[in-house]
Design a protein around this motif. Structure first.
Motif, short mmCIF file in Angstrom:
data_model
loop_
_atom_site.label_atom_id
_atom_site.label_comp_id
_atom_site.label_asym_id
_atom_site.label_seq_id
_atom_site.Cartn_x
_atom_site.Cartn_y
_atom_site.Cartn_z
N PHE A 420 0.84 -1.20 0.00
CA PHE A 420 0.00 0.00 0.00
C PHE A 420 0.87 1.25 0.00
O PHE A 420 0.62 2.21 -0.73
CB PHE A 420 -0.90 -0.04 1.24
CG PHE A 420 -1.87 1.10 1.35
CD1 PHE A 420 -2.28 1.83 0.25
CD2 PHE A 420 -2.40 1.44 2.59
CE1 PHE A 420 -3.18 2.87 0.37
CE2 PHE A 420 -3.30 2.48 2.73
CZ PHE A 420 -3.68 3.20 1.61
N LEU A 421 1.93 1.22 0.79
CA LEU A 421 2.83 2.36 0.89
C LEU A 421 3.62 2.58 -0.39
O LEU A 421 3.54 3.64 -1.02
CB LEU A 421 3.78 2.15 2.07
CG LEU A 421 4.92 3.16 2.25
CD1 LEU A 421 4.38 4.57 2.42
CD2 LEU A 421 5.77 2.76 3.45
N TYR A 422 4.39 1.59 -0.79
CA TYR A 422 5.36 1.81 -1.87
C TYR A 422 4.76 1.72 -3.27
O TYR A 422 5.14 2.48 -4.16
CB TYR A 422 6.54 0.85 -1.70
CG TYR A 422 7.34 1.19 -0.48
CD1 TYR A 422 8.10 2.35 -0.43
CD2 TYR A 422 7.31 0.37 0.65
CE1 TYR A 422 8.81 2.70 0.71
CE2 TYR A 422 8.03 0.71 1.78
CZ TYR A 422 8.78 1.87 1.81
OH TYR A 422 9.47 2.21 2.94
N TYR A 423 3.81 0.81 -3.47
CA TYR A 423 3.19 0.73 -4.79
C TYR A 423 2.29 1.94 -5.02
O TYR A 423 2.35 2.59 -6.07
CB TYR A 423 2.39 -0.57 -4.93
CG TYR A 423 2.04 -0.92 -6.35
CD1 TYR A 423 1.03 -0.25 -7.04
CD2 TYR A 423 2.74 -1.90 -7.03
CE1 TYR A 423 0.71 -0.56 -8.35
CE2 TYR A 423 2.43 -2.22 -8.36
CZ TYR A 423 1.42 -1.54 -9.00
OH TYR A 423 1.11 -1.85 -10.31
N SER A 424 1.47 2.26 -4.02
CA SER A 424 0.51 3.36 -4.21
C SER A 424 1.19 4.71 -4.39
O SER A 424 0.76 5.53 -5.18
CB SER A 424 -0.44 3.43 -3.01
OG SER A 424 -1.24 2.28 -2.92
N LEU A 425 2.29 4.93 -3.64
CA LEU A 425 2.91 6.25 -3.62
C LEU A 425 4.01 6.43 -4.66
O LEU A 425 4.20 7.54 -5.17
CB LEU A 425 3.48 6.53 -2.23
CG LEU A 425 2.51 7.16 -1.23
CD1 LEU A 425 3.04 7.07 0.18
CD2 LEU A 425 2.23 8.61 -1.58
N TRP A 426 4.75 5.35 -5.00
CA TRP A 426 5.92 5.56 -5.86
C TRP A 426 5.91 4.77 -7.16
O TRP A 426 6.69 5.08 -8.05
CB TRP A 426 7.20 5.25 -5.06
CG TRP A 426 7.56 6.37 -4.13
CD1 TRP A 426 8.14 7.56 -4.47
CD2 TRP A 426 7.33 6.43 -2.72
NE1 TRP A 426 8.29 8.35 -3.36
CE2 TRP A 426 7.81 7.69 -2.26
CE3 TRP A 426 6.80 5.54 -1.79
CZ2 TRP A 426 7.76 8.07 -0.93
CZ3 TRP A 426 6.73 5.93 -0.45
CH2 TRP A 426 7.20 7.18 -0.04
#
Length: 514
Positions: A420-426
Motif C-alpha cells: 500500500f505504501l510503496y506501490y501506491s505512492l511511488w
C-alpha cells in the motif's frame, strides 16, 4: 535543540500523556461502560466525498470507519483476521482466495449481507469508471465467483502476496449493499456500528447508533463530528466543555493539555509520516541534482523543533517503524548549503535563476510553518520561493487531483502495509502518485514484491525501493509525527478508539460517563 532555543537562535519565523509505539492498548483507567449520550468530536480536518471506495482523504476515512466494515481487518500485531468474513482460505498456489461470510451481518438499510454484495463491492473497486483509489489492489484478479449466498471465491492470474492485507486497509475491502454505489458519496450505507444521518459540508457530520450491528450495539446514542481545522479554536472548545474530545492537539500545546486536571490525553507513535514533494513534471525537478539540492538545504532537526515542537521523530524511511521493511540504516542528508548551491549551479540554476511556488494547506498549520522555515533556507541557497496557502479542498483539487504544483508538503497516515505504501505512492501507476514519479527501477521492484511470498525477501525488496527513493531524491522523507487526542474526563473507553493503523478512529466501545 528544543523549541525555545530554536526560536532564540533563528529569525526564520519572524518572532514568531501517554506514549506508545504502534497501537495504543488498554492502558487508561477503566470504568463500567454506560449507554447513551451524544459525543461531540472536534475533528481536525474537513471530510470530502463520503464514498469509502473513492475517497483518498484520511480525514474522511477516519469518520467512515464507523459506518463501514471490511471483509477482513487486522489485529494489533497487523495479522489479517476475519471481519465480515467468518473465515478465509488461501490456496497453496496463492491464486485462489475463498471467503465464508458471517450470516448475522445487516446493512443499515435492513438488507442481510450475502455474496452478491461482496462481488458487487469488489467489482465496483475494480471498475476504472468508479475512480476507486484502491483499484490496483484487484489488478491481478481474473474472476470473482459466488457459488452460494455465503461463499465468495476470488481467483488471481498471478500471485499477489499482499492481496489479503490490502483488503484490510483503506477501504479496498469495504463491503457495501449491492447497487448502493451511486448514493454513497452523499448518503453512505454500510454495516458498521453507526449509521449516517446528515452532513453540513465543512461544518459537521451526525452519526447514530446502529442497534443491529453484528458485534453488538455501541454505547453512544450519537456521534457528532464538528470539523474544526483551526487548532486554537478546537482546543478552546475542549477546554470550555463544548467538545468532548479532539484529535490533533496543537503541537505547541500538548504539554499544557497534559497538565489540565479536567482533561485526559492519549498520545501514540506514529500517527503519520511527513515528506516534501516535488512535481517531477516541473522542468527543474526532472533533474535529480536539483531535487538533491533541496534536500541538502533542509536542517531536519531544526525543522522538527521549529514546526512540530518535537512532537515526532526524524526518519529517512517511511515504512512503519515496527515493520520488517523499515530500513533503520538509511540516513537523512545533513544540511549543506554550499553543496546545494554547487548542485544547482551544475544543473544550470545559479543564484536567483530558480523561482518557485510552494503550495501548502492551512489544514496542517505545521506545514505552513515548515514552508516558512524552509523558504529561508532556500533563499540562502539562491532560490526565490513564494508560499501559497490553500484550504484543504483547494489543496486536494490543485495538488492531488490536477497535479498543478511545483513543490509541496504532505503527510500520509502510517500506511503499515508496505505494498500500500510503496506501490501506491511511488509506482508510476500508483493511485497516490500525485508527484508524477516515473522510475522504471521502482516499478520493477514494487511489482516483484507483489509476487514474492517469502516475507524476508519481500522486505529486502522494499528496502531497495527506499534506497532508490533516497538516492534519486524522489521525495524528501522528514519525520514520523505523534498522534494525540484530548478528551474530557467523562469520556470512557478512550484507549479503544485508535485503529491499529494509527489513523482511523472507531467509536464502537467509547462511552460518556455522565
Amino acid at each position: 535543540m528544543n523549541r525555545r532555543d530554536f526560536l532564540k537562535t533563528t529569525a526564520l519565523l519572524g518572532g514568531g500523556a501517554l506514549m506508545m509505539t504502534g497501537w495504543p492498548g488498554a492502558l487508561l483507567a477503566q470504568e463500567t461502560p454506560k449507554k447513551g449520550g451524544t459525543l461531540i468530536w472536534g475533528h481536525s480536518e474537513t471530510t470530502q466525498s463520503l464514498d469509502m471506495h473513492v475517497t483518498g482523504s484520511a480525514s474522511t476515512l477516519r469518520l467512515l470507519e464507523n459506518i463501514h466494515c471490511p471483509i477482513v481487518t487486522v489485529d494489533k500485531a497487523f495479522n489479517v483476521i476475519p471481519m465480515l468474513a467468518e473465515s478465509f482460505e488461501e490456496s497453496p498456489d496463492g491464486l485462489t482466495y475463498t471467503f465464508k461470510l458471517r450470516k448475522d451481518v445487516k446493512f443499515h438499510n435492513g438488507k442481510t449481507l450475502d455474496s452478491a454484495d461482496v462481488k458487487y463491492s469488489f467489482d465496483r473497486v475494480r471498475d476504472p469508471k468508479t475512480g476507486a483509489v484502491n483499484f490496483e489492489v484487484f489488478k491481478d484478479v481474473t474472476a470473482i465467483e459466488t457459488p452460494d449466498a455465503n461463499t465468495v471465491i476470488v481467483k488471481l492470474g498471478r500471485v499477489n502476496a499482499p492481496f489479503l492485507s490490502r483488503l484490510a486497509e483503506n477501504g479496498a475491502g469495504v463491503i457495501m449493499p449491492a447497487g448502493s454505489g451511486e448514493g454513497q458519496a452523499n448518503m453512505p450505507v454500510g454495516a458498521g456500528p453507526f449509521k449516517f444521518v446528515r452532513r453540513e459540508f465543512g461544518h459537521e457530520v451526525e452519526l447514530v447508533r446502529f442497534d443491529d450491528y453484528f458485534e453488538g450495539p455501541a454505547y453512544l446514542d450519537k456521534v457528532i463530528s464538528r470539523e474544526i481545522t483551526e487548532p486554537t479554536v478546537r482546543l478552546t472548545g475542549l477546554r470550555t466543555g463544548e467538545l468532548h474530545m479532539i484529535n490533533d492537539i496543537p503541537a505547541d500545546r500538548v504539554t499544557e493539555v497534559e497538565g489540565i486536571d479536567t482533561l485526559q490525553t492519549l498520545k501514540w507513535f506514529p500517527l503519520n509520516f511527513d515528506f516534501l514533494n516535488f512535481n517531477h513534471d516541473f522542468e527543474p525537478f526532472k533533474d535529480a541534482r536539483v531535487r538533491e539540492a533541496f534536500d541538502l538545504m533542509i536542517d531536519k532537526e531544526q525543522l522538527l523543533q521549529g514546526a512540530l515542537w518535537d512532537q515526532g521523530k526524524l526518519t529517512a524511511s517511511p515504512s512503519f517503524p515496527t515493520s520488517s521493511s523499515y530500513d533503520a540504516a538509511l540516513q537523512q542528508r545533513p544540511q549543506d548549503l554550499d553543496k546545494a548551491m554547487a548542485l544547482l549551479a551544475e544543473a544550470g540554476y545559479g543564484p536567483g535563476k530558480l523561482k518557485l511556488v510552494f503550495k501548502t494547506t492551512t489544514n496542517y498549520p505545521y506545514h505552513v510553518e515548515s514552508a516558512q522555515i524552509m523558504a529561508e533556507w532556500f533563499r540562502a541557497a539562491g532560490v526565490e520561493m513564494k508560499i501559497e496557502q490553500l484550504t484543504w479542498a483547494d489543496w486536494l483539487s490543485q495538488v492531488w487531483v490536477n497535479r498543478d504544483f511545483q513543490i509541496s508538503m504532505m503527510n500520509f497516515f502510517t500506511l503499515w502495509e508496505p505494498d500500500f505504501l510503496y506501490y501506491s505512492l511511488w509506482n508510476s501507476t500508483g493511485a497516490f502518485n500525485y508527484r508524477n514519479i516515473k522510475d522504471a527501477e521502482i516499478d520493477a521492484l514494487t511489482q516483484q514484491a507483489r509476487g514474492t511470498v517469502d516475507p524476508v525477501a519481500r522486505a529486502d525488496l522494499y528496502k531497495k525501493v527506499q534506497q532508490r527513493i533516497h538516492d534519486q531524491t524522489l521525495d524528501v522523507i522528514l519525520w514520523f509525527r505523534n498522534g494525540t487526542i484530548g478528551a474530557q474526563k467523562t469520556v470512557g473507553g478512550l484507549d479503544t478508539i485508535v485503529h491499529p493503523n494509527g489513523s482511523n478512529l472507531r467509536f464502537h466501545k467509547v462511552w460518556l460517563n455522565t
